[in-house]
Design an enzyme around this catalytic site. Structure first.
Site, PDB file in Angstrom:
ATOM      1  N   PHE A 361       0.798  -1.230   0.000  1.00  0.00           N
ATOM      2  CA  PHE A 361       0.000   0.000   0.000  1.00  0.00           C
ATOM      3  C   PHE A 361       0.830   1.280   0.000  1.00  0.00           C
ATOM      4  O   PHE A 361       0.444   2.289   0.602  1.00  0.00           O
ATOM      5  CB  PHE A 361      -0.964   0.011   1.200  1.00  0.00           C
ATOM      6  N   CYS A 362       1.975   1.272  -0.670  1.00  0.00           N
ATOM      7  CA  CYS A 362       2.861   2.449  -0.701  1.00  0.00           C
ATOM      8  C   CYS A 362       3.168   2.947   0.711  1.00  0.00           C
ATOM      9  O   CYS A 362       3.238   4.158   0.961  1.00  0.00           O
ATOM     10  CB  CYS A 362       2.255   3.570  -1.539  1.00  0.00           C
TER      11      CYS A 362
END
Length: 438
Positions: A361-362
């Site tokens: 998720f970055c």
């Protein structure tokens, strides 16, 4: 008489609500979207507004034609709509950008000193600050202890800015922003809030919270037309070098000199995304039309239903950061014992027409701190229903008890059904628009 909202139903009409997608085993099903945290579908009010404005789309600010006058008025009025939505102070300006990442990179070039960040941030609020000095505070096991660490860091050495997430893009947990703003100001720093996940779910008053800068994306605010915003105090924005050098950002240009315009024009060189700005304004107006308490109650009903249902499935673990977080938006992060997150996401899509997110998720430092190489994220929004939630819970329960009914394989790290029987171009499903890809 105010209508009573049914918490089991969708709260608003969004694009794709009736989208039919193919299943790997044959047939189709209505798509259940649990990926709002990545890109939310457009609200009907937003697509209606864009359709209304398209015939008037033209150049802004210097065009004398009627369409240009209308486009200019619309673009500048969109700033007022955003400022009103955020209850901004009079000295805070609205700069239109491409997205949250663009906004934060813009501000990073304006900060006259070091920035303090937490290690739980999305990469967009972690990477840009390194150029002028980034000091990272490791989040503790509780919010209270984490705030104590932030105070200690700010007191140890002066910093220009404290940059924090409004709501975690991994777990949805909300930080006490008003307290953090007070802490930052007492220590001589300003505060920036990455509100990409907070703005679609909670009302934010910059005036009441004393937040100095805020950034969010239209594509997470039900306005996926390629625009974002940075709102904040004028002085840093006026004194910094323009984000882009070009037309629209200047007052006067000669062969040897240039006089730059003040913010917001200073940082909006080139032809602006007029329709994107109008889409954000329409989304702000639509969200403001809802009762804030009813919005929160609707979301909490669905999020609690999802968390409780998933937690009841053997082998499913809900991922959280803090036991004392004051609030949590409609994001549920979880893992399933014995199954790679990518495989679970592929199974949900292929066999149940359910879209979730998997991976890191970055937010790689955050996942590492949790001891996870990857996880699953289900995020809800205004178009989510209780039936959607129950479908997801049932699909996970089926996976755990009976396993998938299809084979899955990872190719270059991406999981998918093997063999893949679904058409993967938008021109193939009945009624879909063609995708012009060679």
């Amino acid at each position: 008489m105010t209508a009573v909202i049914d918490p089991t139903c969708a709260l608003a009409t969004v694009s794709g609500a009736d989208l039919q997608v193919p299943l790997v085993q044959g047939g189709t099903a209505t798509y259940a979207n649990f990926d709002y945290a990545a890109s939310a579908p457009a609200l009907a009010q937003v697509t209606d507004r864009i359709a209304e404005l398209l015939p008037y789309y033209a150049s802004v600010h210097r065009g004398a034609g009627y369409a240009s006058r209308i486009s200019t008025e619309c673009y500048e009025a969109s700033r007022g709509a955003v400022a009103s939505f955020l209850d901004a102070d009079a000295d805070q300006v609205v700069v239109f950008t491409r997205n949250t990442t663009d906004s934060l990179n813009l501000l990073a070039g304006c900060v006259p000193g070091e920035t303090v960040v937490l290690d739980i941030e999305h990469h967009a609020n972690f990477l840009p600050w390194a150029a002028k000095g980034r000091r990272v505070v490791a989040a503790a096991d509780t919010v209270e202890e984490t705030i104590g660490r932030v105070v200690a860091e700010l007191c140890a050495r002066p910093a220009a800015l404290l940059a924090v997430t409004g709501a975690s893009n991994v777990t949805g947990e909300v930080l006490p922003l008003e307290r953090l703003a007070t802490v930052a100001h007492l220590c001589g720093a300003r505060i920036l809030v990455d509100a990409a996940q907070l703005a679609p779910h909670r009302r934010i008053s910059l005036r009441d919270t004393s937040i100095d800068y805020i950034a969010f994306s239209g594509h997470k605010l039900y306005a996926p037309f390629g625009a974002g915003v940075l709102v904040g105090r004028r002085d840093w924005l006026d004194s910094a070098a323009p984000y882009l050098a070009g037309g629209g950002a200047v007052r006067e240009v000669s062969v040897s000199d240039v006089s730059w315009a003040p913010a917001p024009q200073r940082h909006e060189a080139g032809s602006p995304n007029v329709l994107g700005a109008a889409a954000i304004a329409a989304a702000c107006a639509a969200l403001s039309s809802f009762d804030a308490d009813e919005l929160v109650a609707h979301e909490r009903f669905l999020a609690d239903r999802l968390r409780d249902g998933l937690a009841a499935v053997p082998g499913v673990s809900i991922v959280r950061l803090f036991p004392d977080s004051p609030d949590c938006v409609g994001i549920v992060c979880f893992t399933v014992d014995g199954f790679a997150p990518g495989k679970v996401a592929a199974y949900l899509s292929a066999e149940h027409a359910i879209g979730v997110r998997d991976g890191r998720f970055c937010a790689h430092p955050l996942l590492a701190s949790l001891g996870l190489s990857a996880a699953l994220r289900a995020s809800i929004g205004l178009g989510t229903t209780a039936a959607d939630v129950d479908r997801l819970i049932e699909a996970i329960a089926t996976l755990v008890t009976r396993g998938p009914s299809w084979e899955y394989a990872a190719v270059d790290g991406l999981w998918g059904p093997s063999p893949e029987t679904r058409p993967l171009t938008a021109s193939s499903p009945a009624g879909a628009a063609p995708c012009l890809v060679e």
